[in-house]
Design an enzyme around this catalytic site. Structure first.
Site, PDB file in Angstrom:
ATOM      1  N   GLY A  26      48.512 -46.593  24.391  1.00 56.97           N
ATOM      2  CA  GLY A  26      48.655 -47.519  23.400  1.00 56.97           C
ATOM      3  C   GLY A  26      47.173 -47.894  23.237  1.00 56.97           C
ATOM      4  O   GLY A  26      46.131 -47.481  23.691  1.00 56.97           O
ATOM      5  N   ASP A  55      39.042 -54.715  28.885  1.00 63.18           N
ATOM      6  CA  ASP A  55      39.124 -56.077  28.133  1.00 63.18           C
ATOM      7  C   ASP A  55      39.346 -55.994  26.645  1.00 63.18           C
ATOM      8  O   ASP A  55      39.262 -57.334  26.104  1.00 63.18           O
ATOM      9  CB  ASP A  55      37.420 -56.533  28.425  1.00 63.18           C
ATOM     10  CG  ASP A  55      36.228 -55.495  27.904  1.00 63.18           C
ATOM     11  OD1 ASP A  55      36.601 -54.661  27.255  1.00 63.18           O
ATOM     12  OD2 ASP A  55      35.211 -55.898  28.030  1.00 63.18           O
ATOM     13  N   ARG A  93      38.408 -50.001  10.814  1.00 62.95           N
ATOM     14  CA  ARG A  93      38.918 -48.722  10.708  1.00 62.95           C
ATOM     15  C   ARG A  93      39.789 -48.573   9.661  1.00 62.95           C
ATOM     16  O   ARG A  93      40.605 -49.484   9.532  1.00 62.95           O
ATOM     17  CB  ARG A  93      39.229 -47.717  11.857  1.00 62.95           C
ATOM     18  CG  ARG A  93      38.403 -47.921  13.077  1.00 62.95           C
ATOM     19  CD  ARG A  93      38.640 -47.027  14.129  1.00 62.95           C
ATOM     20  NE  ARG A  93      39.915 -46.978  14.813  1.00 62.95           N
ATOM     21  CZ  ARG A  93      40.167 -46.381  16.057  1.00 62.95           C
ATOM     22  NH1 ARG A  93      39.498 -45.631  16.359  1.00 62.95           N
ATOM     23  NH2 ARG A  93      41.386 -46.857  16.566  1.00 62.95           N
ATOM     24  N   ASP A  99      46.068 -38.332  23.163  1.00 61.63           N
ATOM     25  CA  ASP A  99      46.015 -39.714  22.275  1.00 61.63           C
ATOM     26  C   ASP A  99      44.945 -39.861  21.301  1.00 61.63           C
ATOM     27  O   ASP A  99      45.005 -40.938  20.416  1.00 61.63           O
ATOM     28  CB  ASP A  99      46.278 -40.819  23.349  1.00 61.63           C
ATOM     29  CG  ASP A  99      44.942 -40.695  24.260  1.00 61.63           C
ATOM     30  OD1 ASP A  99      44.900 -39.604  24.858  1.00 61.63           O
ATOM     31  OD2 ASP A  99      44.361 -41.574  24.361  1.00 61.63           O
ATOM     32  N   ASP A 103      38.844 -41.689  16.739  1.00 61.39           N
ATOM     33  CA  ASP A 103      38.438 -42.255  18.099  1.00 61.39           C
ATOM     34  C   ASP A 103      37.100 -41.724  18.366  1.00 61.39           C
ATOM     35  O   ASP A 103      36.946 -40.819  19.091  1.00 61.39           O
ATOM     36  CB  ASP A 103      39.452 -41.982  19.042  1.00 61.39           C
ATOM     37  CG  ASP A 103      40.372 -42.971  19.089  1.00 61.39           C
ATOM     38  OD1 ASP A 103      40.534 -43.922  18.114  1.00 61.39           O
ATOM     39  OD2 ASP A 103      41.232 -43.177  20.239  1.00 61.39           O
TER      40      ASP A 103
HETATM   41  P1  AMP Z   1      39.871 -43.389  24.451  1.00 60.24           P
HETATM   42  O1  AMP Z   1      39.718 -42.316  25.253  1.00 60.24           O
HETATM   43  O2  AMP Z   1      38.593 -44.115  24.233  1.00 60.24           O
HETATM   44  O3  AMP Z   1      40.488 -43.179  23.283  1.00 60.24           O
HETATM   45  O4  AMP Z   1      40.843 -44.429  25.413  1.00 60.24           O
HETATM   46  C1  AMP Z   1      41.943 -44.189  26.246  1.00 60.24           C
HETATM   47  C2  AMP Z   1      42.632 -45.389  26.074  1.00 60.24           C
HETATM   48  O5  AMP Z   1      41.912 -46.522  26.977  1.00 60.24           O
HETATM   49  C3  AMP Z   1      43.312 -45.965  24.903  1.00 60.24           C
HETATM   50  O6  AMP Z   1      44.671 -46.452  25.074  1.00 60.24           O
HETATM   51  C4  AMP Z   1      42.422 -47.095  24.537  1.00 60.24           C
HETATM   52  O7  AMP Z   1      43.100 -48.064  24.058  1.00 60.24           O
HETATM   53  C5  AMP Z   1      42.228 -47.646  26.059  1.00 60.24           C
HETATM   54  N1  AMP Z   1      40.851 -48.064  26.070  1.00 60.24           N
HETATM   55  C6  AMP Z   1      39.500 -47.843  25.940  1.00 60.24           C
HETATM   56  N2  AMP Z   1      38.380 -48.579  26.261  1.00 60.24           N
HETATM   57  C7  AMP Z   1      39.103 -49.883  26.303  1.00 60.24           C
HETATM   58  C8  AMP Z   1      38.769 -51.175  26.427  1.00 60.24           C
HETATM   59  N3  AMP Z   1      37.526 -51.491  26.303  1.00 60.24           N
HETATM   60  N4  AMP Z   1      39.855 -52.068  26.524  1.00 60.24           N
HETATM   61  C9  AMP Z   1      41.045 -52.025  26.637  1.00 60.24           C
HETATM   62  N5  AMP Z   1      41.680 -50.487  26.450  1.00 60.24           N
HETATM   63  C10 AMP Z   1      40.617 -49.692  26.282  1.00 60.24           C
HETATM   64 MG    MG Z   2      41.596 -43.330  21.792  1.00 61.03          MG
END
Ligand code: AMP
Ligand code: MG
Length: 521
Positions: free
Chosen positions: A100, A134, A192, A269, A279
């Site tokens: 999510g 966070d 975005r 995702d 992303d």
């Molecule tokens: P990503 O690989 O950066 O697309 O992130 C994978 C998952 O981690 C996604 O569900 C993001 O929403 C969550 N995520 C990444 N960084 C953070 C953050 N600083 N705080 C909360 N969720 C994060």
């Molecule tokens: Mg992501």
């Protein structure tokens, strides 16, 4: 500032019934309502006038207090109800369950010029999907996302856009090197923009939860809103949908390979259902043409998401999307056929794209060999991809192999090596290339114009983004502005900006943030 709210996604799909903002597993719901965190002292660093225009916003609008308030999360757009989307995913090859929007909050969907645009803040605080993190983002990663989304758009690569880059005035703790030395960095928020932020993982979630009702609702909604080209009904509708997603994904990957973009985290995702690059994390640009390269230090060992692997990973991700859609189709064979076709179509389009990069308009079967031998010789001699293809357009049909090679000499990172054994390989390749060019009827000048419209002169080299970040950390946004303007015209000669048309400097070869990036953001 007038924004015409639509909110199709949240009006048509089931919401999480719980409305408090705490981390949890969310079932039978496509999203959870959540408001952005109020930033302590927001400050606009940069707005994209092009993206603003898409939304019907003027330059004056982007300079207004209201703009700063809306896109920093300080004030809600009237009548809006922000939310975070629920999705799952496969990360680095493994099922990760519910993920999510952990730090993305969708402010609203708006209609402008008959198009729907979703406006999403990244880094505006925690959501029910934040797990242990966070929900915030730092300036460095936000600059990278803002600059790269816009640069990709101007390169002609399907992508989400970035409207604004805003400092929150709050500090964010990050351990960049994952070595137990976290430091405070400036917090930032990017807004975005895309027709939709639905990912492969949104479908995987409901299939995994065995919630076929919501799966079907989400799929029907996605097709109705975003795939007008799918006009069939019944099972065929879902197959046509999957085929269209595969085609769009294929298109996107061919573009990535064309410009040398390495996404870095091709988890399911992070795969947009619309075939948009989404992303921007530890992405990077090929400097020396190294098929094995990935900027993502987290992926150092297996290099799953290396440049060479992007097409097959896309197929792997599509396979998981197919699995998720299977309950709506209940027949594996046609899905398997589409997956197999993806590979064939990709190869066909890749060859077509490489022909264009080489300035070949006619099609000969032997072109595939010419392309394969180029890939080989490019890799054994540490050659800058962007400079090589850009300078190649200077080659003339009447050149000798030696003088043709002289055109691209600037692209070699270690020119002294080329004098020895490699010279022969390059000479042989240029002989073949010249022979092939002479089968073309197009003039040297026309070929050059064509090639220069597919081989960019300026890309967001990894070290360039880092220079913008280093300056911005000292409140100097001039490099950021300069790169933003430069990258609006990546195929044009910009004589006063020639300094950005250069190989990666030596200091950037192994520097963190330049050729190596962590997921910390
Ligand atoms: P990503 O690989 O950066 O697309 O992130 C994978 C998952 O981690 C996604 O569900 C993001 O929403 C969550 N995520 C990444 N960084 C953070 C953050 N600083 N705080 C909360 N969720 C994060
Ligand atoms: Mg992501």
């Amino acid at each position: 500032m007038r924004l015409h709210l639509e909110n199709n996604f949240s009006n048509n799909l089931p919401a999480d019934l719980i409305e408090t903002n705490e981390t949890r597993q969310v079932v039978n719901a496509c999203f959870s309502y959540v408001n952005p965190k109020i930033p302590s002292n927001p400050k606009l660093i940069h707005a994209s006038n092009e993206t603003a225009k898409l939304l019907g916003l003027s330059k004056e609008d982007t300079e207004s207090d209201l703009f700063l308030n809306y896109f920093s999360g300080k004030e809600l757009i009237p009548n809006s109800r922000p939310y975070s989307m629920n999705y799952a995913g496969h990360q680095f090859g493994n099922w990760a369950g519910q993920l999510g929007d952990g730090r993305a909050i969708l402010l609203a969907e708006i209609k402008s010029n008959k198009q729907i645009y979703a406006l999403q803040l990244k880094g505006a605080g925690s959501t029910p999907y934040s797990r242990r993190a966070d929900g915030l983002a730092v300036l460095r990663s936000s600059i990278r996302e803002h600059l790269c989304s816009e640069a990709m758009f101007h390169l002609g690569v399907p992508t989400t856009r970035s409207l604004s880059l805003i400092l929150t005035g709050d500090e964010v703790l990050r351990d960049v090197l994952y070595d137990g030395n976290p430091e405070y960095e400036k917090g930032a928020i990017v807004c975005r923009v895309a027709p939709s932020f639905i990912r492969f993982g949104n479908f995987e979630l409901f299939a995994a939860q065995n919630d076929l009702k919501t799966l079907q609702q989400l799929t029907d909604y996605t097709i109705k809103q975003h795939f007008p080209e799918v006009t069939s009904t019944g099972v065929t509708k879902y197959l046509d949908f999957f085929k269209t997603v595969a085609d769009k994904t294929c298109e996107m990957i061919v573009h990535w390979q064309r410009v040398g973009f390495v996404h870095g985290v091709m988890n399911t995702d992070n795969m947009s259902i619309l075939g948009l690059t989404i992303d921007y994390g530890p992405y990077g640009w090929l400097e020396d043409y190294n098929y094995n390269w990935t900027p993502n230090t987290t992926d150092n060992e297996h290099r799953r998401y290396r440049f060479e692997n992007q097409p097959s990973i896309a197929q792997w991700n599509l396979y998981h999307l197919a699995n998720a859609l299977y309950p709506l189709i209940k027949e594996a064979k046609p899905l398997e056929r589409i997956l197999a076709d993806f590979k064939k179509k990709y190869y066909f389009k890749y060859i077509e794209m490489m022909r264009a990069k080489l300035g070949l308009q006619q099609e000969y079967k032997e072109d595939e060999r010419l392309i394969a031998s180029l890939e080989k010789v490019l890799q054994i001699s540490e050659t800058d991809m962007t400079i090589f293809f850009r300078e190649l357009s200077w080659v003339k049909k009447n050149d000798s192999a030696g003088s043709a090679l002289a055109n691209i000499h600037e692209a070699f990172y270690k020119p002294e090596e080329i004098k020895k054994e490699l010279l022969k390989s390059w000479g042989r390749w240029f002989e073949k290339y010249l022979k092939r060019l002479n089968l073309e009827t197009v003039s040297d000048a026309d070929r050059k114009t064509k090639m220069d419209s597919t081989n960019p002169k300026y890309v967001l080299r990894n070290y360039m983004a880092q220079l913008a970040i280093d300056a911005a950390n000292n409140e100097d946004y001039s490099i950021l502005e300069e790169l933003y303007e430069l990258l609006k015209n990546p195929y044009s000669e910009q004589t006063e900006q020639e300094k950005w048309y250069a190989k990666r400097p030596d200091w950037a070869r192994d520097k963190i943030g330049c050729s190596r990036l962590s997921c910390s953001s």
